[in-house]
Design an enzyme around this catalytic site. Structure first.
Site, PDB file in Angstrom:
ATOM      1  N   LYS A 192       0.917  -1.093   0.136  1.00  0.00           N
ATOM      2  CA  LYS A 192       0.117  -0.017  -0.040  1.00  0.00           C
ATOM      3  C   LYS A 192       0.950   1.438   0.073  1.00  0.00           C
ATOM      4  O   LYS A 192       0.375   2.150  -0.671  1.00  0.00           O
ATOM      5  CB  LYS A 192      -0.911   0.203   1.210  1.00  0.00           C
ATOM      6  CG  LYS A 192      -2.079  -0.944   1.091  1.00  0.00           C
ATOM      7  CD  LYS A 192      -3.323  -0.526   1.832  1.00  0.00           C
ATOM      8  CE  LYS A 192      -4.377  -1.370   1.788  1.00  0.00           C
ATOM      9  NZ  LYS A 192      -5.562  -1.336   2.864  1.00  0.00           N
TER      10      LYS A 192
ATOM     11  N   LYS B  67      -4.988 -10.219  -7.534  1.00  0.00           N
ATOM     12  CA  LYS B  67      -6.283 -10.166  -6.739  1.00  0.00           C
ATOM     13  C   LYS B  67      -7.291  -9.550  -7.139  1.00  0.00           C
ATOM     14  O   LYS B  67      -6.981  -8.253  -7.652  1.00  0.00           O
ATOM     15  CB  LYS B  67      -6.063  -9.933  -4.974  1.00  0.00           C
ATOM     16  CG  LYS B  67      -7.031 -10.233  -4.022  1.00  0.00           C
ATOM     17  CD  LYS B  67      -6.451  -9.937  -2.758  1.00  0.00           C
ATOM     18  CE  LYS B  67      -6.567  -8.195  -2.647  1.00  0.00           C
ATOM     19  NZ  LYS B  67      -6.547  -7.750  -1.247  1.00  0.00           N
TER      20      LYS B  67
ATOM     21  N   LYS C 165     -10.984  -3.746  -4.809  1.00  0.00           N
ATOM     22  CA  LYS C 165     -11.632  -2.405  -5.097  1.00  0.00           C
ATOM     23  C   LYS C 165     -10.938  -1.360  -5.670  1.00  0.00           C
ATOM     24  O   LYS C 165     -11.453  -0.182  -5.893  1.00  0.00           O
ATOM     25  CB  LYS C 165     -12.668  -2.042  -3.876  1.00  0.00           C
ATOM     26  CG  LYS C 165     -11.728  -1.906  -2.604  1.00  0.00           C
ATOM     27  CD  LYS C 165     -13.103  -1.980  -1.352  1.00  0.00           C
ATOM     28  CE  LYS C 165     -12.370  -2.210  -0.247  1.00  0.00           C
ATOM     29  NZ  LYS C 165     -13.205  -2.458   0.901  1.00  0.00           N
TER      30      LYS C 165
HETATM   31  P1  AMP Z   1     -11.097  -5.167   2.548  1.00  0.00           P
HETATM   32  O1  AMP Z   1     -11.954  -4.536   1.513  1.00  0.00           O
HETATM   33  O2  AMP Z   1      -9.534  -5.059   2.243  1.00  0.00           O
HETATM   34  O3  AMP Z   1     -11.633  -4.453   4.099  1.00  0.00           O
HETATM   35  O4  AMP Z   1     -11.185  -6.545   2.701  1.00  0.00           O
HETATM   36  C1  AMP Z   1     -12.593  -7.108   3.588  1.00  0.00           C
HETATM   37  C2  AMP Z   1     -12.623  -8.623   3.345  1.00  0.00           C
HETATM   38  O5  AMP Z   1     -12.659  -9.013   2.118  1.00  0.00           O
HETATM   39  C3  AMP Z   1     -10.947  -9.203   4.182  1.00  0.00           C
HETATM   40  O6  AMP Z   1     -11.498 -10.271   4.781  1.00  0.00           O
HETATM   41  C4  AMP Z   1     -10.408  -9.699   2.853  1.00  0.00           C
HETATM   42  O7  AMP Z   1      -9.468 -10.632   2.921  1.00  0.00           O
HETATM   43  C5  AMP Z   1     -11.293 -10.024   1.948  1.00  0.00           C
HETATM   44  N1  AMP Z   1     -10.948  -9.995   0.476  1.00  0.00           N
HETATM   45  C6  AMP Z   1     -10.850  -8.838  -0.314  1.00  0.00           C
HETATM   46  N2  AMP Z   1     -10.487  -8.836  -1.260  1.00  0.00           N
HETATM   47  C7  AMP Z   1     -10.719 -10.239  -1.688  1.00  0.00           C
HETATM   48  C8  AMP Z   1     -10.397 -11.304  -2.709  1.00  0.00           C
HETATM   49  N3  AMP Z   1     -10.148 -10.844  -3.786  1.00  0.00           N
HETATM   50  N4  AMP Z   1     -10.295 -12.657  -2.754  1.00  0.00           N
HETATM   51  C9  AMP Z   1     -10.970 -13.165  -1.313  1.00  0.00           C
HETATM   52  N5  AMP Z   1     -11.341 -12.052  -0.309  1.00  0.00           N
HETATM   53  C10 AMP Z   1     -11.037 -11.067  -0.377  1.00  0.00           C
END
Ligand code: AMP
Ligand code: TRP
Length: 342
Positions: A117, A201, A204
């Site tokens: 990041k 991955k 967003k």
């Molecule tokens: P975040 O959007 O970074 O706050 O992530 C929220 C949750 O979604 C966390 O548990 C991440 O590990 C999961 N997550 C985010 N992107 C992915 C992805 N591409 N595949 C699987 N899990 C994801």
């Protein structure tokens, strides 16, 4: 040794659109845990984590309500799970500070997410972005949560949480004061990949919107993104082994399996030998059927933000009631006389 009662905690950042990766990697799991009566459940919108990078205030407030709407639209019931936003319960910030004094610089220096990041501009990153995982440990341990459903990318942060818990228990000679929380990672959906590059991955924050399905995309856009998803020229294999070295095919088959609740083997038994021309329309239909209604419900909820705010206020009150006595014990353990407001 005391045993800690089974408690689930997880969170998502309100930093933009939630994706199919968030849904399959985390949200589906949050909802499934609702059927497990032995657990108490807290699902947080981690707005304090969001401000580790610059956020426009109005957009942050909206995104916070939108993540709460996604929780509810995906099937979380605010009566059976505590849904709230992090900044409303001061225990997170208070314990977060204490844990920045427990965690070691060396531990945080090893965090790969900070390196990703912060990128080339490490000197310009906020101190909060560097110490982000200590706040995450506080989120979990303020409730003595024992289980944490997350995607694969959070595994290292969970290990740090365990290290912090163990060091605190040890330094202050309070064995088993904090549990060592277990990650709950679903191996098949732990890493949903980008639709444009099967080695990255789905995120967003990817600059290309075509790389991801957002939970708020409408049916036409979902179908279009699946149609344009990157593939290879080979027909689909009949066995999972045939997906090795074919990251895009593996990702699309994995998404199909997860959304339909069947195994990859079963999906390949049906589509093996066929080209993507036959498979993609079926995947598009399935994704639209599962995801478009969630987006519709999110939009409906966002039209009545007062209802969302009422859920968050009620959740925060219940969360604070759980954290308050634990925080009291923490301040006492540290010798911080009368510390804390929570
Ligand atoms: P975040 O959007 O970074 O706050 O992530 C929220 C949750 O979604 C966390 O548990 C991440 O590990 C999961 N997550 C985010 N992107 C992915 C992805 N591409 N595949 C699987 N899990 C994801
Ligand atoms: N760091 C997590 C992410 O980016 C979000 C998060 C914050 C979290 N606090 C948490 C997840 C506590 C689980 C438990 O996805």
């Amino acid at each position: 040794m005391t045993t800690h009662s089974p408690r689930v905690f997880s969170g998502m950042q309100p930093t933009g659109n939630l994706t199919l990766g968030n849904y399959l990697g985390a949200l589906v799991n949050f909802v499934a845990l609702q059927e497990r009566e032995e657990f108490e459940r807290l699902y947080c919108v981690v707005d304090l984590h969001a401000i580790t990078t610059a956020q426009e205030p109005a957009a942050l407030a909206r995104a916070t309500r939108e993540v709460a709407a996604a929780y509810i639209a995906s099937g979380l019931d605010p009566k059976r799970s505590i849904i709230f936003n992090q900044s409303r319960v001061s225990a997170h910030a208070e314990l977060g500070w204490i844990f920045t004094c427990v965690a070691r610089m060396g531990w945080l220096n090893r965090m790969t997410q900070f390196k990703e990041k912060a990128g080339k501009h490490k000197e310009n990153a906020s101190v909060g972005l560097f110490s982000y995982p200590t706040l995450m440990a506080a989120d979990i341990l303020a409730y003595r949560a024992t289980h944490v459903p997350v995607g694969e990318d959070q595994k290292q942060h969970l290990e740090l949480t365990r290290d912090i818990a163990a060091k605190f228990n040890n330094d202050f000679n309070v064995p088993d004061f904090f549990p060592l929380p277990e990650p709950l990672i679903q191996p098949d959906t732990a890493r949903i990949m980008s639709l444009r590059d099967g080695k990255n991955k789905m995120s967003k924050s990817d600059p290309s919107d075509m790389s991801r399905i957002n939970l708020t995309d409408d049916a036409d856009l979902i179908a279009q993104k699946i149609r344009k998803a990157k593939t290879d020229p080979e027909p689909l294999p009949s066995e999972p082994d045939g997906l090795a070295e074919r990251p895009e095919a593996q990702n699309l088959i994995g998404i199909f399996a997860a959304l339909s609740g069947v195994s990859v083997t079963e999906v390949l038994a049906e589509y093996g030998g066929q080209g993507f021309g036959a498979f993609k329309p079926a995947l598009a239909d399935l994704t639209v059927a599962k995801i478009a209604p969630i987006g519709d419900e999110m939009r409906r909820l966002m039209e009545t933000p007062d209802e969302i705010d009422a859920v968050l206020a009620d959740g925060a009150e219940r969360a604070a009631a759980l954290a308050r006595p634990i925080l009291r014990e923490i301040y006492d353990t540290l010798g911080l006389i009368g510390g804390g407001s929570a």
